[in-house]
Design an enzyme around this catalytic site. Sequence first.
Site, PDB file in Angstrom:
ATOM      1  N   ARG A  64      12.575  16.192  -5.627  1.00  0.00           N
ATOM      2  CA  ARG A  64      11.402  16.153  -4.978  1.00  0.00           C
ATOM      3  C   ARG A  64      10.219  15.581  -5.637  1.00  0.00           C
ATOM      4  O   ARG A  64       9.298  14.813  -5.283  1.00  0.00           O
ATOM      5  CB  ARG A  64      10.820  17.441  -4.348  1.00  0.00           C
ATOM      6  CG  ARG A  64       9.314  17.450  -3.591  1.00  0.00           C
ATOM      7  CD  ARG A  64       9.009  18.453  -2.648  1.00  0.00           C
ATOM      8  NE  ARG A  64       9.404  19.838  -3.292  1.00  0.00           N
ATOM      9  CZ  ARG A  64       9.116  20.527  -4.279  1.00  0.00           C
ATOM     10  NH1 ARG A  64       7.935  19.936  -5.209  1.00  0.00           N
ATOM     11  NH2 ARG A  64       9.225  21.659  -4.704  1.00  0.00           N
ATOM     12  N   TYR A 117      -2.189   0.926  13.413  1.00  0.00           N
ATOM     13  CA  TYR A 117      -0.756   1.648  13.747  1.00  0.00           C
ATOM     14  C   TYR A 117      -1.054   3.033  14.286  1.00  0.00           C
ATOM     15  O   TYR A 117      -2.053   3.365  13.936  1.00  0.00           O
ATOM     16  CB  TYR A 117       0.202   1.631  12.615  1.00  0.00           C
ATOM     17  CG  TYR A 117       1.417   2.407  12.940  1.00  0.00           C
ATOM     18  CD1 TYR A 117       2.502   1.693  13.670  1.00  0.00           C
ATOM     19  CD2 TYR A 117       1.831   3.563  12.898  1.00  0.00           C
ATOM     20  CE1 TYR A 117       3.807   2.513  14.071  1.00  0.00           C
ATOM     21  CE2 TYR A 117       2.796   4.150  12.991  1.00  0.00           C
ATOM     22  CZ  TYR A 117       3.914   3.797  13.578  1.00  0.00           C
ATOM     23  OH  TYR A 117       4.931   4.275  14.055  1.00  0.00           O
ATOM     24  N   ASP A 189      -2.648  -1.457   4.250  1.00  0.00           N
ATOM     25  CA  ASP A 189      -1.408  -1.444   4.815  1.00  0.00           C
ATOM     26  C   ASP A 189      -0.816  -2.762   5.061  1.00  0.00           C
ATOM     27  O   ASP A 189      -1.200  -3.617   5.957  1.00  0.00           O
ATOM     28  CB  ASP A 189      -1.613  -0.772   6.315  1.00  0.00           C
ATOM     29  CG  ASP A 189      -0.126  -0.625   6.796  1.00  0.00           C
ATOM     30  OD1 ASP A 189       0.776  -1.175   6.545  1.00  0.00           O
ATOM     31  OD2 ASP A 189       0.084   0.480   7.649  1.00  0.00           O
TER      32      ASP A 189
HETATM   33  C1  PLP Z   1       5.543   1.696  11.375  1.00  0.00           C
HETATM   34  C2  PLP Z   1       4.273   1.498  10.627  1.00  0.00           C
HETATM   35  C3  PLP Z   1       3.810   2.413  10.001  1.00  0.00           C
HETATM   36  C4  PLP Z   1       4.525   3.880   9.895  1.00  0.00           C
HETATM   37  O1  PLP Z   1       5.576   3.821   9.593  1.00  0.00           O
HETATM   38  P1  PLP Z   1       6.925   4.812   9.357  1.00  0.00           P
HETATM   39  O2  PLP Z   1       7.686   4.282   8.344  1.00  0.00           O
HETATM   40  O3  PLP Z   1       7.221   4.613  10.928  1.00  0.00           O
HETATM   41  O4  PLP Z   1       6.300   6.134   9.034  1.00  0.00           O
HETATM   42  C5  PLP Z   1       2.450   2.454   9.382  1.00  0.00           C
HETATM   43  N1  PLP Z   1       1.882   1.128   9.621  1.00  0.00           N
HETATM   44  C6  PLP Z   1       2.453   0.032  10.188  1.00  0.00           C
HETATM   45  C7  PLP Z   1       1.827  -1.245  10.132  1.00  0.00           C
HETATM   46  C8  PLP Z   1       3.619   0.182  10.700  1.00  0.00           C
HETATM   47  O5  PLP Z   1       4.092  -0.847  11.419  1.00  0.00           O
END
Ligand code: PLP
Length: 403
Positions: A64, A117, A189
């Site tokens: 972990r 998202y 992101d």
């Molecule tokens: C899919 C996605 C997420 C979340 O990711 P997971 O791996 O599904 O938890 C976050 N930001 C964006 C832009 C995404 O496309």
Amino acid sequence: MSKAISDSEARNQGPEIVRRTAWPQSSSRPVSTPLQMSVVYASDSPDALDAQYDGTAPGYAYAREGHPNADVLAQKIDGMEAVQGGLITGSGMAALSAVMLGLLQSGDHVVAGDQLYGRSMRILTQDAPRLGIKATLADATDAKAIEAALRPDTRMVLVEVVSNPTLRLADIDGIAALTRERGILFVVDNTFTTPRAFRPFEHGADIVLHSVTKLLAGHSDVTLGYVAAQEARLQDMIREAAATWGLTPSPFDCWLAERGLHSFNLRYDRAEENAAELADLLAGLPGVRRVIYPGRPDHPDFQRARSLLKGRSGNMVSFEIEGGREAANRLTRGAPDIAFAPTLGDIGTTLSHPASSSHRALSADMQRAIGISEGFFRISVGVEEIDGLRRDFIQAIDAAVQG
Ligand SMILES: *Cc1c(COP(=O)(O)O)cnc(C)c1O
């Protein structure tokens, strides 16, 4: 001639089965990355364990808190983002959770893009408030709108570079100037753009996160995330939060993702080439109302896309057809070889319909405000032969329009 063995004799051969067998010696090394599933690591002595916890000797103790397959994968993505010390998490959402749980306090305020998202939006508007963290959503394509949402207690600004599903480009440079001036953390992101098209740290981001699940791993068989902070102190806080709250990835997922990553550049370039062709094809088909692709001059942020993405345009194409839900149903049924699935970044082309999936929770008014109708689709273009893709989409649009 075999000698009969009694049951009790057979049972007495037991202990060697339980004890772990020594790993076979080899003076040559494996070419591919070994998969290390062990959760715990045995040490020589308490002194050796102390040295490891003090950081004077390298090593792992408990999965972990870190394991080799996660570190191998993190180092690869670190190289792509030009940063050090990044962390792999159990999902993209775990990466965002680690940032928020590691760096924010009750009473802090976050400003975020208003087309994030869906689950990121949910953390900010529903879950974080339960912990005393407030958020304001604002239009990330306009630094002035972000500035207007800032408050004295704003600690963090979170944006995606290209919005989903309308593919608008955030005013990254404008927002970076604001956050730098006010000493606010700028979190980007980078899932949609990937470091192949955009490297947020070169534009003033403090923290970059990814859903590795999507383009980086690329095969729809793992759920993983990645997060890196420019500053080591922040990265340590994020790493501690992830280890404590249990946001850690499985070694097997990391191993699979690393395997997927090896072909990432090839997949990205091919998918992007296909996307540009498909966007132009769709724009010329009867029944298609509009096509949204950052590489087309009719995109509302075409100039910004050119300067931020340096000539890259990505693998995502959105479009809108005439007609309502019925036409949309005919379209997906008319393309049986294209997976109709609410994801992106798979090696194969997938098609999603925001009104019935990612954006279904929005009111009709909000859907209209960002331009989502029943005829609105988003394509995550894959690496197939372009001729087959062209045939599939001509056939699908035809089925939708003919009715
Ligand atoms: C899919 C996605 C997420 C979340 O990711 P997971 O791996 O599904 O938890 C976050 N930001 C964006 C832009 C995404 O496309």
